[in-house]
Design an enzyme around this catalytic site. Structure first.
Site, PDB file in Angstrom:
ATOM      1  N   PHE A 169       0.841  -1.200   0.000  1.00 49.51           N
ATOM      2  CA  PHE A 169       0.000   0.000   0.000  1.00 49.51           C
ATOM      3  C   PHE A 169       0.882   1.258   0.000  1.00 49.51           C
ATOM      4  CE2 PHE A 169      -2.819   3.122   1.995  1.00 49.51           C
ATOM      5  CZ  PHE A 169      -4.019   2.897   1.326  1.00 49.51           C
TER       6      PHE A 169
ATOM      7  N   TYR B 144     -11.172   1.152  10.478  1.00 51.28           N
ATOM      8  CA  TYR B 144     -12.363   1.671   9.783  1.00 51.28           C
ATOM      9  C   TYR B 144     -12.750   0.819   8.583  1.00 51.28           C
ATOM     10  CZ  TYR B 144      -8.509   3.840   7.222  1.00 51.28           C
ATOM     11  OH  TYR B 144      -7.342   4.046   6.550  1.00 51.28           O
ATOM     12  N   LYS B 145     -11.994  -0.274   8.342  1.00 57.94           N
ATOM     13  CA  LYS B 145     -12.356  -1.172   7.244  1.00 57.94           C
ATOM     14  C   LYS B 145     -13.289  -2.253   7.799  1.00 57.94           C
ATOM     15  CE  LYS B 145      -8.394   0.291   4.609  1.00 57.94           C
ATOM     16  NZ  LYS B 145      -6.947   0.182   4.363  1.00 57.94           N
TER      17      LYS B 145
ATOM     18  N   ASP C  21       1.230  -5.632   8.156  1.00 61.36           N
ATOM     19  CA  ASP C  21       0.123  -4.695   8.069  1.00 61.36           C
ATOM     20  C   ASP C  21      -1.167  -5.511   7.934  1.00 61.36           C
ATOM     21  OD1 ASP C  21      -1.905  -3.003   7.063  1.00 61.36           O
ATOM     22  OD2 ASP C  21      -0.392  -1.559   6.395  1.00 61.36           O
TER      23      ASP C  21
ATOM     24  N   ARG D 166     -12.540  -3.303  -7.499  1.00 65.76           N
ATOM     25  CA  ARG D 166     -12.517  -4.158  -6.296  1.00 65.76           C
ATOM     26  C   ARG D 166     -13.929  -4.347  -5.768  1.00 65.76           C
ATOM     27  NH1 ARG D 166      -8.435  -2.060  -1.791  1.00 65.76           N
ATOM     28  NH2 ARG D 166     -10.029  -0.427  -1.795  1.00 65.76           N
TER      29      ARG D 166
END
Ligand SMILES: *Cc1c(COP(=O)(O)O)cnc(C)c1O
Length: 440
Positions: free
Chosen positions: A144, A254-255, A229, A403
């Site tokens: 990322f 928050y995912k 991660d 996605r």
């Protein structure tokens, strides 16, 4: 509108008929043991299918009332007294709760604080300082952006070398690639040069799920530390940080933990390593005696030392409601639903979209896949914009990836079907428009 099906598509579908048979979305939703959880999330006006919970999880119905309670009670009535009564311990208490329900980690090793990016900086910086004499950070070139940028900055700041591991963007990091990179970085002429390896458990792009236990063991053989991660796995894939011998992990909330925009991240440091790590943003809240107002900084023992300043208490609220749901459902059932969702998605993508040249850019083996499926097509940027207009919300990742994020507790099989059918219709429309020529 959607009348013209290209001849190639019609033929391929006819040939493929029977190949992709399996239970319908309706049957799958009807027998889904976690179906009851969907009603616990706030309905969104005009949203037909939400497939971006891997970027921002939905709020719970109860979240608004939870905020009102805290404003009136802990904050409004108890005021400053709430620091002693609850808030000072919350970063560690909530960390332990995340650890128990999603990370496979014993208490005392997880803290909630800062953003993922800031925690990545603090942890990477502390880790390289704990391996003096070693001059390299290893990272895959498809990690990322924020992970890559932080590593670049630390390499510059500390005079280290950043060694990139090239990975296939439709796949992910494997033990063979790690082995090759570590072997290249050692040898008689140089000794062992790698201080830290930084990797994602689930690739944000392809959804590839890495073999954390095997890779961690290989990195330890080389005498280096490893930071995982967990942004795309916490709350959706099984994690066993203690059993896997992980040194350090960071993840966002928050995912799949539905903490809301900007909710603080978590960091895990294995007990044995904690007092060896000195974090670079040494503030009063991580000092050994917070209210001593002493002259020099002495870090607290254990995980508290990784806190810098006043923690964002309000931002920790929504994830507490979500953890209740996760605890009630249990990670094994959540993983099962996640696999069922990604398998169904791939099945209907194969059936409905391959005739248009769409490719699956996620692993086909569910054991190597997290909770999103990425599909590729040159026209997906425009297709995503059209989907959003129709209330169907996946996301687009450069250069051609769409996605489909599947949140086990909030996503239905029906939503997946609606989205994939809409993608087929939009591709069919634009294909026939292109055939009609530029005069149209
Ligand atoms: C989402 C995500 C981040 C986000 O970092 P923030 O500081 O929360 O913006 C970082 N790393 C990975 C792998 C992610 O998926």
């Amino acid at each position: 509108m959607t009348t013209a099906t290209p001849a190639s598509a019609a033929t391929a579908t006819a040939e493929g008929a029977g190949r992709a048979t399996g239970p319908s979305a309706e049957e799958l939703d009807g027998t889904d043991p976690l179906a009851r959880f969907r009603d616990r999330f706030l309905p969104a006006d005009g949203v037909v299918a939400y497939l971006d919970g891997n970027s921002l999880g939905r709020p719970l119905r109860q979240t608004g009332a939870d905020f009102a309670d805290v404003v009136a009670g802990e904050w409004g009535t108890r005021l400053i007294r709430s620091w002693d009564e609850r808030w000072l311990d919350l970063p560690l208490g909530l960390g332990d709760r995340i650890a128990a329900s999603t990370l496979g980690a014993a208490p005392g090793q997880t803290v909630v604080a800062d953003s993922t990016t800031v925690l990545l900086y603090k942890m990477m910086r502390a880790a390289v300082a704990a391996r003096p004499g070693r001059t390299r950070i290893l990272m895959d070139d498809d990690n990322f952006p924020t992970d890559r940028f932080i590593a670049e900055g630390i390499a510059r700041e500390c005079g280290l070398e950043l060694q990139w591991i090239p990975v296939d963007k439709a796949a992910g990091i494997t033990i063979d690639l790690i082995d090759e990179a570590l072997t290249a970085a050692s040898g008689e002429a140089f000794g062992d040069r790698v201080a830290l390896v930084v990797l994602s458990h689930v690739s944000y792009r392809s959804g590839h799920l890495a073999d954390v236990a095997a890779i961690t063991a290989r990195v330890h053989d080389a005498g280096a530390l490893v930071l995982w991660d967990l942004c795309h796995s916490a709350g959706s894939a099984p994690i066993e940080l203690d059993a896997w011998n992980v040194d350090i992990a960071v993840g966002c909330t928050y995912k799949y933990l539905n903490g809301g925009p900007g909710s603080p991240a978590f960091a895990y440091v294995a007990s044995a390593l904690q007092n060896e790590l000195d974090q670079p943003i040494q503030g009063w809240m991580g000092a050994s005696d917070i209210f001593a107002m002493a002259e020099g900084y002495v870090p607290a023992k254990g995980m508290r030392r990784f806190i810098s300043g006043t923690p964002p208490i309000l931002g920790m609220l929504p994830m507490q409601g979500m953890l209740e749901l996760i605890e009630e459902a249990g990670m094994p059932a959540i993983r099962q639903k996640s696999i069922a969702l990604t398998e169904y998605t791939i099945r209907i993508v194969d059936d409905l979209l391959t005739p248009f040249g769409v490719q699956v850019a996620s692993p086909r083996d569910s054991g190597e896949r997290g909770s999103h499926v990425t599909i590729r097509h040159p026209r997906f940027k425009a297709v995503t914009a059209e989907l959003w207009k129709r209330g169907i919300i996946p996301d687009f990742r450069n250069p051609d990836g769409l996605r489909l994020g599947l949140s086990p507790l909030s996503t239905s099989f029906g939503e997946v079907l609606v989205a994939v059918e809409a993608i087929r219709d939009i591709l069919a429309d634009t294909e026939s428009a292109a055939e009609a020529g530029p005069g149209r």
